[in-house]
Design an enzyme around this catalytic site. Structure first.
Site, PDB file in Angstrom:
ATOM      1  N   TYR A 165       0.822  -1.214   0.000  1.00 23.56           N
ATOM      2  CA  TYR A 165       0.000   0.000   0.000  1.00 23.56           C
ATOM      3  C   TYR A 165       0.857   1.266   0.000  1.00 23.56           C
ATOM      4  CZ  TYR A 165      -4.115  -2.889   1.064  1.00 23.56           C
ATOM      5  OH  TYR A 165      -5.128  -3.811   1.036  1.00 23.56           O
ATOM      6  N   LYS A 171       3.367 -15.209   1.827  1.00 22.18           N
ATOM      7  CA  LYS A 171       3.262 -15.902   0.539  1.00 22.18           C
ATOM      8  C   LYS A 171       4.698 -16.158   0.089  1.00 22.18           C
ATOM      9  CE  LYS A 171       0.778 -17.403  -2.943  1.00 22.18           C
ATOM     10  NZ  LYS A 171       0.002 -18.644  -2.862  1.00 22.18           N
ATOM     11  N   ASP A 183      -3.192 -17.864   1.097  1.00 19.65           N
ATOM     12  CA  ASP A 183      -4.358 -18.499   0.475  1.00 19.65           C
ATOM     13  C   ASP A 183      -4.906 -19.596   1.381  1.00 19.65           C
ATOM     14  OD1 ASP A 183      -1.865 -19.561  -0.093  1.00 19.65           O
ATOM     15  OD2 ASP A 183      -2.343 -20.159  -2.151  1.00 19.65           O
ATOM     16  N   ASP A 189      -5.475  -6.831   5.684  1.00 14.77           N
ATOM     17  CA  ASP A 189      -6.697  -6.124   5.291  1.00 14.77           C
ATOM     18  C   ASP A 189      -7.756  -7.142   4.865  1.00 14.77           C
ATOM     19  OD1 ASP A 189      -8.433  -4.184   4.452  1.00 14.77           O
ATOM     20  OD2 ASP A 189      -7.204  -3.412   2.820  1.00 14.77           O
ATOM     21  N   ASP A 200     -11.272  -8.786   7.052  1.00 15.43           N
ATOM     22  CA  ASP A 200     -12.664  -8.696   6.559  1.00 15.43           C
ATOM     23  C   ASP A 200     -13.321 -10.075   6.529  1.00 15.43           C
ATOM     24  OD1 ASP A 200     -12.462  -5.948   6.203  1.00 15.43           O
ATOM     25  OD2 ASP A 200     -13.480  -5.993   4.258  1.00 15.43           O
TER      26      ASP A 200
END
Ligand code: NAD
Length: 361
Positions: A141, A192, A224, A248, A252
């Site tokens: 980001y 990852k 994942d 992030d 959620d």
């Protein structure tokens, strides 16, 4: 004790949910005879409209001069066509970066009263209690270079940079290990590293740190798989530590385990435990102005503010207990409404928590 809390309501449902958070803060102020002063400022789209800047210098100055910041949410379709640097969301990223709020703590707690509102079967989520520690001021980001360019072929390309330094990983790792020490002593680092170099380093640094925390059992998971595990066997997790973008998304997903994104609070801290407190959800333009948003994520963020920035864990527990009692009475905003519960508005929910704090001493 004189303390000051700087309140940034933001856009769309931001002011609606913040009013309820401030009601609860004032109720604790009164109940414990504290002298917490509340001041208001501008961030996001409303700041842009008023000053031409989604994060004006005055907002940063006032935030720095306070003991903690309480923020609603920013953004909305009205500002979607603004140039990138002027978007409300950029204002939020800028205040997080300016205050160096590198550790974002997102407790994912299942209120037993809301088991029926979760998208998972009760047996999967009873006793759910996860803490997600998300790195907040680095990663993709913020990474440079970023932007758009024209390729030799004439085609347009968008690009971003994912990078993490050892010190960035170490400082958020320390918060996560220390949190794990105070909880179930299990830390799962999500990366990852089968594909991304920045997260190969992430895994190495977090692994090296485990020697300093021999009581914490460390595991690693690819992002994942972590997404799948969160919805298939969430109770295996105690503390999760991960980078900005993965955190992030995973938080959620976790929000829905608890019944609604309107239930998930957060604390964003720097190394001095100065913090900004905000619900995990966005500004929900689709339901703004209707007094139907769930204010509990904001109210629970006020509890975190008392716990982490004001050093008053008892006040935090009192707020969390008051929320539990209001849910016991069957009160629900629309997002968590189930059979045999009572529909209440945003302001009725906030008032019910406030009243509970006034009567339960
Ligand atoms: P959102 O979180 O605002 O909304 C997603 C869905 O959840 C919507 O259906 C909304 O009605 C619902 N929802 C969210 N909060 C709720 C609450 N308290 N009670 C009941 N329902 C709730 O995400 P989005 O729609 O992707 O984004 C809307 C705007 O918010 C965009 O401009 C986005 O950039 C911004 N945003 C801001 C933040 C922030 O301020 N921290 C975070 C995420 C998104």
């Amino acid at each position: 004790m004189t303390k000051s809390v700087y309140v940034l309501p933001g856009d769309n449902i931001g002011p609606e949910i913040i009013s309820e958070g401030v009601k609860v803060l004032e109720a604790v102020n009164e109940r414990l005879d504290l002298e917490i002063k509340v001041r208001y400022g501008l961030i996001g789209g409303r700041a842009l409209d008023a000053t031409g800047d989604p994060c004006p210098p005055e907002t940063l100055m006032e935030a720095r001069n306070s003991d903690a910041v309480l923020l609603g949410a920013v953004g909305g379709p009205k500002w979607d066509d603004c140039e990138r640097e002027m978007r409300p969301e950029k204002g939020l990223l800028r205040i997080r970066q300016a205050l160096n709020l590198f550790a974002n703590l997102r407790p994912v707690i299942m209120f037993p009263q809301l088991v029926a509102a979760s998208s998972l079967k009760p047996s999967f989520i009873e006793d759910l209690d996860i803490l997600i520690v998300r790195e907040l001021v680095g990663g993709i980001y913020f990474g440079e270079p970023r932007g758009f360019r024209i390729l030799e072929s004439g085609e347009k390309e968008g690009f971003n940079t994912l990078k993490y330094s050892e010190s960035e990983i170490r400082r958020v790792g320390k918060i996560a290990y220390e949190a794990a020490m105070k909880r179930g002593k299990r830390l799962c680092s999500v990366d990852k590293s089968n594909v991304l170099e920045a997260t190969i380093l992430w895994r190495q640094v977090i692994s090296d740190m485990s020697a300093e925390y021999p009581d914490v059992s460390l595991s690693h998971m690819y992002v994942d798989n972590a997404a799948m595990q969160l919805v298939s066997k969430p109770s295996q997790f105690d503390v999760i530590v991960t980078g900005n973008m993965f955190g992030d998304i995973l938080s959620d997903i976790s929000a829905m385990l608890t019944g609604s994104i309107g239930m998930l609070p957060s604390a964003s801290l720097n190394e001095k435990a100065f913090g900004m407190y905000e619900p995990c959800h966005g500004s929900a333009p689709d339901i703004a102005g209707q007094n139907i948003a769930n204010p509990l994520a904001t109210i629970l963020s006020v509890a975190l503010l008392f716990r982490y920035s004001l050093g008053m864990p008892d006040a935090a527990v009192a707020i969390e207990d008051a929320v539990g009692k209001v849910l016991d009475r069957g009160f629900r905003t629309r997002d968590i409404l189930t059979d045999d519960t009572i529909l209440v508005s945003t302001s009725e929910m906030g008032s019910a928590v406030m009243e509970e704090l006034k009567v339960t001493k």
